[in-house]
Design an enzyme around this catalytic site. Structure first.
Site: not given
Ligand SMILES: NC(=O)c1ccc[n+]([C@@H]2O[C@H](COP(=O)([O-])OP(=O)(O)OC[C@H]3O[C@@H](n4cnc5c(N)ncnc54)[C@H](O)[C@@H]3O)[C@@H](O)[C@H]2O)c1
Length: 452
Positions: A290
């Site tokens: 983030c």
């Molecule tokens: N990690 C955090 O603490 C956090 C907190 C708040 C918001 N976010 C936001 O949430 C979102 C996701 O972050 P995250 O940390 O979970 O990412 P991540 O990389 O851990 O997970 C994303 C998942 O999406 C999957 N993916 C990618 N393309 C795909 C598709 N076309 N169809 C289905 N699955 C697909 C990936 O394989 C992966 O498992 C981001 O926008 C991030 O900014 C993250």
């Protein structure tokens, strides 16, 4: 309902409202990463039937076997969810079976530090052919204001042949509902997810109400805003607020070091003020998905309005200089011991981006290791969460986790991530020199400790 054409009679949002109320609405979560998987479990615990979608076949197979790939989620939680009907799949045709689709896919930056919306676009294109009228789609990925309506909406409409419910429409036989609701996952923080309020902004009132009702089933408080863009901006404000305040204390730390003051003592004292002050803490640089990434989504967007987000740029400059400061401070500390960084044996303690999490993304430790290697230090690392460092998009460090048995063989131990499991008193006792970037050794008095 009087005054509506027959084609709208069965498709307004009341049926979905009723199913959410009865917890029979099937929830589809797209992207089962650090955000999506805990969310899937949250809805499953609330007794909703949940289907998870991910393009990563390995993740789908681990979950289908009752396993987990996120350290803080034990396999037992996955198995319990599976007993309640949770399934994971890579088959997008099953989007048709769910009532609500919550999208949690990555939103990184490109090499040139512009927003990379390719995952959102790919997800939109993949789900559109299976979209049904009456379904609710909610984007959760952090992104710039305008993404939901300007990027995702047209992809969904084009690919599905359906229309989004707009204006006063309660939904027709050809309409789906669309909203943005930012995730507020805080890895390593024990606040119950239920106690973290949810912001929602729908394309129209019906979408906002449906999303508010759905999220209200798993969160104690829902905050409605007028548009998806307001919700997108709220999430960025939260992250920019942290980014800028961390930069402020990082800069003041450098000043305190020069003035011979202890920034940690200063922050603790200032924190005693019961109003108008919130503590932020300095560190070796920003990490995680983030804070180092999201603010630049807004800077990029602002340029389209000929607007320069100076606070964001300045904070980015200060925060990204911190790993360089750590390496310079390590060299200076070794110098005082009549040693050079070139050839020094350095053990980096903790490589995840924050304590007690198994997440390496954007971790400053990786940058620090790279910089130390450039100076020809012999670098080892230890982290209970990472047995090895493999190649990533940005770094190719290829290292195996060292043992903590012989700390005395290193010229210095550099604490980058202050995991709770470390015995800091023992580390100080056995190491020759300890560089502490996190105040992990607070309360321990030793001339071997250099706080930087
Ligand atoms: N990690 C955090 O603490 C956090 C907190 C708040 C918001 N976010 C936001 O949430 C979102 C996701 O972050 P995250 O940390 O979970 O990412 P991540 O990389 O851990 O997970 C994303 C998942 O999406 C999957 N993916 C990618 N393309 C795909 C598709 N076309 N169809 C289905 N699955 C697909 C990936 O394989 C992966 O498992 C981001 O926008 C991030 O900014 C993250």
């Amino acid at each position: 309902m009087p005054g509506r054409s027959p084609s709208t009679r069965n498709a307004d949002y009341q049926p979905l409202r009723t199913r959410i109320e009865a917890r029979t609405a099937r929830v589809g979560i797209v992207g089962l990463g650090y955000v999506g998987l805990p969310l899937a479990l949250l809805f499953s615990e609330a007794r909703f039937p949940v289907t998870g979608f991910d393009v990563d076949a390995n993740k789908v197979s681990v979950l289908s076997g009752g396993g987990s790939y996120i350290y803080r989620i034990p396999p037992a939680d996955i198995q319990a969810a599976r007993k309640r009907g949770f399934t994971a799949t890579a088959d997008y045709s099953r989007i048709n079976e769910v009532d609500a689709i919550l999208i949690c896919v990555p939103t990184p930056l490109t090499e040139s530090r512009d927003p990379d919306l390719s995952y959102i676009r790919a997800t939109g294109a993949a789900i559109a052919p299976y979209l049904r009228a009456g379904q609710l789609v909610s984007l959760e990925s952090t992104t710039y204001p305008g993404t939901t309506e300007e990027v995702l909406l047209p992809i969904l409409e084009r690919g599905s042949g359906l229309k989004v419910a707009r204006g006063a429409s309660p939904g027709t036989d050809e309409e789906f509902y669309l909203a943005f609701s930012p995730e507020r996952e805080d890895p390593g923080n024990d606040t119950a997810a239920r106690d973290i309020p949810r912001v929602v902004g729908g394309v129209n009132q019906a979408a906002t109400e449906l999303a508010a009702q759905l999220y209200g089933s798993v969160h104690n408080r829902v905050v409605r805003v007028s548009t998806p863009a307001a919700a997108e901006m709220a999430k960025l404000l939260e992250n920019i607020y942290r980014c800028v305040n961390i930069a402020l204390v990082n800069e003041l730390k450098l000043l305190c070091l020069r003035m011979g003051l202890d920034i940690w003592e200063v922050i603790e004292a200032a924190s005693s003020k019961p109003f108008g002050f919130q503590p932020f803490y300095p560190g070796p640089g920003l990490g995680g998905h983030c804070i180092p990434v999201d603010p630049f989504y807004l800077s990029w967007r602002a340029r389209q309005w000929d607007f320069h987000t100076r606070f964001i740029e300045l904070a980015g400059e200060i925060n990204s200089a911190m790993p360089y400061h750590v390496v310079a401070a390590t060299a200076a500390a070794l110098n005082r011991e009549k040693k050079t960084l070139n050839g020094a044996r350095v053990l980096v303690l903790g490589v995840s981006y924050k304590k007690d999490v198994d997440d390496l993304r954007e971790s400053p430790a990786l940058k620090i290791i790279e910089l130390l290697r450039k100076e020809e230090a012999a670098v080892s690392y230890h982290d209970p969460y990472f047995p090895a460092l493999v190649k990533t998009r940005k770094y190719d460090l290829q290292m195996k986790c060292a043992s903590l048995d012989e700390l005395g063989k290193y010229d210095c131990v550099l604490i980058v991530t202050d995991h709770s499991d470390y015995d800091y008193a023992r580390i100080v006792r056995e190491a020759k020199l300890v560089i502490d970037t996190r105040n992990a050794t607070r309360g321990i008095r030793s001339s071997k400790i250099v706080r930087c």
